[in-house]
Design a protein around this motif. Structure first.
Motif, PDB file in Angstrom:
ATOM      1  N   PHE A  53     -15.953 -29.915   1.038  1.00 52.48           N
ATOM      2  CA  PHE A  53     -14.748 -30.520   0.470  1.00 52.48           C
ATOM      3  C   PHE A  53     -15.101 -31.685  -0.455  1.00 52.48           C
ATOM      4  N   PHE A  54     -16.147 -32.419  -0.096  1.00 57.65           N
ATOM      5  CA  PHE A  54     -16.555 -33.528  -0.961  1.00 57.65           C
ATOM      6  C   PHE A  54     -17.172 -33.021  -2.263  1.00 57.65           C
ATOM      7  N   LEU A  55     -18.185 -32.158  -2.159  1.00 57.97           N
ATOM      8  CA  LEU A  55     -18.911 -31.717  -3.345  1.00 57.97           C
ATOM      9  C   LEU A  55     -18.024 -30.932  -4.310  1.00 57.97           C
ATOM     10  N   PHE A  56     -17.384 -29.883  -3.798  1.00 54.24           N
ATOM     11  CA  PHE A  56     -16.595 -29.029  -4.680  1.00 54.24           C
ATOM     12  C   PHE A  56     -15.298 -29.702  -5.101  1.00 54.24           C
ATOM     13  N   GLY A  57     -14.735 -30.528  -4.220  1.00 58.29           N
ATOM     14  CA  GLY A  57     -13.559 -31.288  -4.608  1.00 58.29           C
ATOM     15  C   GLY A  57     -13.879 -32.273  -5.718  1.00 58.29           C
ATOM     16  N   PHE A  58     -15.037 -32.930  -5.608  1.00 63.25           N
ATOM     17  CA  PHE A  58     -15.446 -33.880  -6.646  1.00 63.25           C
ATOM     18  C   PHE A  58     -15.617 -33.190  -7.995  1.00 63.25           C
ATOM     19  N   VAL A  59     -16.294 -32.047  -8.023  1.00 61.08           N
ATOM     20  CA  VAL A  59     -16.523 -31.354  -9.294  1.00 61.08           C
ATOM     21  C   VAL A  59     -15.202 -30.938  -9.913  1.00 61.08           C
ATOM     22  N   CYS A  60     -14.301 -30.399  -9.090  1.00 59.67           N
ATOM     23  CA  CYS A  60     -13.003 -29.972  -9.593  1.00 59.67           C
ATOM     24  C   CYS A  60     -12.226 -31.156 -10.179  1.00 59.67           C
ATOM     25  N   ILE A  61     -12.215 -32.266  -9.472  1.00 57.76           N
ATOM     26  CA  ILE A  61     -11.519 -33.466  -9.953  1.00 57.76           C
ATOM     27  C   ILE A  61     -12.182 -34.018 -11.208  1.00 57.76           C
ATOM     28  N   GLU A  62     -13.515 -34.030 -11.231  1.00 63.70           N
ATOM     29  CA  GLU A  62     -14.241 -34.582 -12.376  1.00 63.70           C
ATOM     30  C   GLU A  62     -14.032 -33.747 -13.635  1.00 63.70           C
ATOM     31  N   ILE A  63     -14.023 -32.426 -13.502  1.00 66.85           N
ATOM     32  CA  ILE A  63     -13.746 -31.589 -14.675  1.00 66.85           C
ATOM     33  C   ILE A  63     -12.328 -31.846 -15.170  1.00 66.85           C
ATOM     34  N   GLY A  64     -11.392 -31.983 -14.226  1.00 69.68           N
ATOM     35  CA  GLY A  64     -10.029 -32.312 -14.615  1.00 69.68           C
ATOM     36  C   GLY A  64      -9.948 -33.644 -15.340  1.00 69.68           C
ATOM     37  N   ARG A  65     -10.744 -34.621 -14.898  1.00 72.65           N
ATOM     38  CA  ARG A  65     -10.770 -35.931 -15.570  1.00 72.65           C
ATOM     39  C   ARG A  65     -11.330 -35.809 -16.981  1.00 72.65           C
ATOM     40  N   GLN A  66     -12.405 -35.062 -17.126  1.00 73.46           N
ATOM     41  CA  GLN A  66     -13.040 -34.917 -18.433  1.00 73.46           C
ATOM     42  C   GLN A  66     -12.155 -34.195 -19.444  1.00 73.46           C
ATOM     43  N   THR A  67     -11.360 -33.244 -18.965  1.00 77.87           N
ATOM     44  CA  THR A  67     -10.541 -32.426 -19.857  1.00 77.87           C
ATOM     45  C   THR A  67      -9.095 -32.892 -19.948  1.00 77.87           C
ATOM     46  N   GLY A  68      -8.717 -33.894 -19.141  1.00 80.19           N
ATOM     47  CA  GLY A  68      -7.325 -34.335 -19.123  1.00 80.19           C
ATOM     48  C   GLY A  68      -6.393 -33.240 -18.641  1.00 80.19           C
ATOM     49  N   ALA A  69      -6.803 -32.483 -17.627  1.00 75.91           N
ATOM     50  CA  ALA A  69      -6.105 -31.279 -17.192  1.00 75.91           C
ATOM     51  C   ALA A  69      -4.749 -31.582 -16.568  1.00 75.91           C
ATOM     52  N   THR A  70      -3.790 -30.676 -16.781  1.00 73.52           N
ATOM     53  CA  THR A  70      -2.516 -30.692 -16.066  1.00 73.52           C
ATOM     54  C   THR A  70      -2.354 -29.418 -15.237  1.00 73.52           C
ATOM     55  N   SER A  71      -3.297 -28.482 -15.387  1.00 68.87           N
ATOM     56  CA  SER A  71      -3.328 -27.262 -14.579  1.00 68.87           C
ATOM     57  C   SER A  71      -4.782 -26.920 -14.308  1.00 68.87           C
ATOM     58  N   HIS A  72      -5.020 -25.809 -13.613  1.00 73.38           N
ATOM     59  CA  HIS A  72      -6.383 -25.441 -13.227  1.00 73.38           C
ATOM     60  C   HIS A  72      -7.143 -24.689 -14.311  1.00 73.38           C
ATOM     61  N   GLN A  73      -6.499 -24.337 -15.421  1.00 73.50           N
ATOM     62  CA  GLN A  73      -7.147 -23.522 -16.441  1.00 73.50           C
ATOM     63  C   GLN A  73      -8.415 -24.155 -17.022  1.00 73.50           C
ATOM     64  N   PRO A  74      -8.388 -25.449 -17.413  1.00 77.59           N
ATOM     65  CA  PRO A  74      -9.625 -26.040 -17.942  1.00 77.59           C
ATOM     66  C   PRO A  74     -10.774 -26.024 -16.943  1.00 77.59           C
ATOM     67  N   VAL A  75     -10.453 -26.221 -15.671  1.00 75.70           N
ATOM     68  CA  VAL A  75     -11.492 -26.211 -14.637  1.00 75.70           C
ATOM     69  C   VAL A  75     -12.077 -24.813 -14.482  1.00 75.70           C
ATOM     70  N   LEU A  76     -11.232 -23.803 -14.522  1.00 74.64           N
ATOM     71  CA  LEU A  76     -11.719 -22.427 -14.422  1.00 74.64           C
ATOM     72  C   LEU A  76     -12.621 -22.085 -15.604  1.00 74.64           C
ATOM     73  N   ARG A  77     -12.228 -22.499 -16.807  1.00 73.64           N
ATOM     74  CA  ARG A  77     -13.049 -22.196 -17.990  1.00 73.64           C
ATOM     75  C   ARG A  77     -14.403 -22.875 -17.909  1.00 73.64           C
ATOM     76  N   LYS A  78     -14.418 -24.123 -17.442  1.00 68.70           N
ATOM     77  CA  LYS A  78     -15.673 -24.866 -17.347  1.00 68.70           C
ATOM     78  C   LYS A  78     -16.591 -24.313 -16.260  1.00 68.70           C
TER      79      LYS A  78
END
Length: 352
Positions: A53-78
């Motif tokens: 939960f820590f590792l994968f949650g962090f990556v998911c949140i960090e990708i969202g931060r980098q892309t300014g995400a409002t949905s999961h699409q940017p995280v899935l693409r990355k």
């Protein structure tokens, strides 16, 4: 306070925890199947899940931060790449909707079972509360879920402490004929993390989009994993100290709470409803945000239509929906967390 949305790290941490816990967690059935069935080896399973939960949650949140995400699409693409991302997007949408149906159905079932009211009363109440919360936007969702989480953890602690004090702290074994859904405790823990991260991806991505720094993303992931770990371990100890007697129960925590405490039943029903609510809100937001960008009139219409259809589909029954949706989601999520793992490795190499 955060610059982008002025939401505290603690509130976002509560949103992470509240998004993951749901009807399966509150019932004790998830913890029984994924951890309790392994007896003593459930302890390293819980610890492994916390790390996941820590590792994968962090990556998911960090990708969202980098892309300014409002949905999961940017995280899935990355994480999944251009080839797998569209397929995983469809899979995620399917499971988000399926889990939303399960949450609405679970609310109807618990109200009907415990209070004798028509199933439709609980289901419609949960559907309405979920829809209204989603209309408040991501900031409102964050505060709604985050404000419920302290009560959830306190309720789990009170029920678990009472059961453990009554039954004694020991690790019982399940009946010999009982078989866990996944054969090894480590794989079981990975599967548990997998489907929870996949189902939480839309909200985790949006949480990242509200953050300014990687340190904040790290803090939300670390505190969220810690809170989930405490809850998991408490429920695990509650379950294993009551084995083998509760191994065949549909909702083991409900039976245990009512057996050891006269206030156990109403407290459990309240905790169960609150955990169903937090997950239902996250699922409805994630599915609707994938269809229409949040903050538009179209988003409200999409959320309303999704809620209405989910209410109809929820009549299929809570246990049937959970039995079908959750295991499939876990295996499908392995592709997603594998991509998150690769992205994390690349991020660590880039930071050297």
């Amino acid at each position: 306070m955060l610059k982008k949305a002025r939401v505290s790290v603690l509130a976002l941490t509560g949103t992470y925890i509240g998004t993951v816990v749901g009807a399966g967690f509150a019932s004790g059935q998830e913890v029984l199947q994924f951890f309790g069935m392994f007896g003593p080896m459930g302890i390293p399973g819980v610890l492994g899940a916390v790390c996941g939960f820590f590792l994968f949650g962090f990556v998911c949140i960090e990708i969202g931060r980098q892309t300014g995400a409002t949905s999961h699409q940017p995280v899935l693409r990355k994480s999944a790449g251009k080839t797998l991302a569209p397929l995983l997007d469809l899979v995620t949408g399917f499971f988000l909707f399926g889990a939303l149906c399960a949450m609405i159905s679970g609310a109807g079932s618990i109200i009907s079972q415990e209070f004798g009211l028509p199933w439709l009363v609980g289901a419609c109440t949960m559907a309405a509360a979920t829809f209204i919360t989603v209309l408040t936007g991501l900031r409102g969702i964050t505060y709604a879920i985050g404000s419920v989480v302290p009560f959830l953890l306190a309720g789990v602690f009170l029920i678990s402490a009472r059961v453990i004090l009554t039954n004694g702290l020991h690790i019982g074994l399940p009946p010999p004929e009982s078989q866990p859904p996944v054969g090894h405790w480590a794989v079981s823990a990975l599967n548990y993390v997998s489907y929870n991260i996949l189902m939480s991806a839309p909200v985790l991505s949006a949480i990242g989009g509200m953050l300014d720094t990687r340190k904040q993303a790290f803090s939300v992931a670390a505190l969220g994993a810690l809170g989930l770990g405490v809850g998991l371990m408490l429920v695990y100890l509650t379950i294993v100290c009551s084995l083998p007697g509760i191994a065949r129960l549909e909702v083991p925590l409900a039976r245990l709470a009512s057996q050891v405490w006269r206030f156990g039943q109403p407290l459990f029903v309240t905790v169960f409803a609150a955990e169903v609510y937090t997950t239902a809100v996250a699922n409805l937001y994630g599915f609707s945000a994938r269809l229409i960008p949040p903050g538009t009139r179209g988003f409200a219409l999409a959320a309303f239509a999704t809620t209405a259809v989910a209410l109809l589909a929820a009549s299929a029954g809570f246990s049937r929906l959970v039995r079908v949706v959750y295991p499939l989601c876990g295996w499908a999520g392995l592709v997603f967390i594998a991509g998150l793992g690769v992205y994390l490795a690349r991020m660590l190499v880039a930071d050297r």
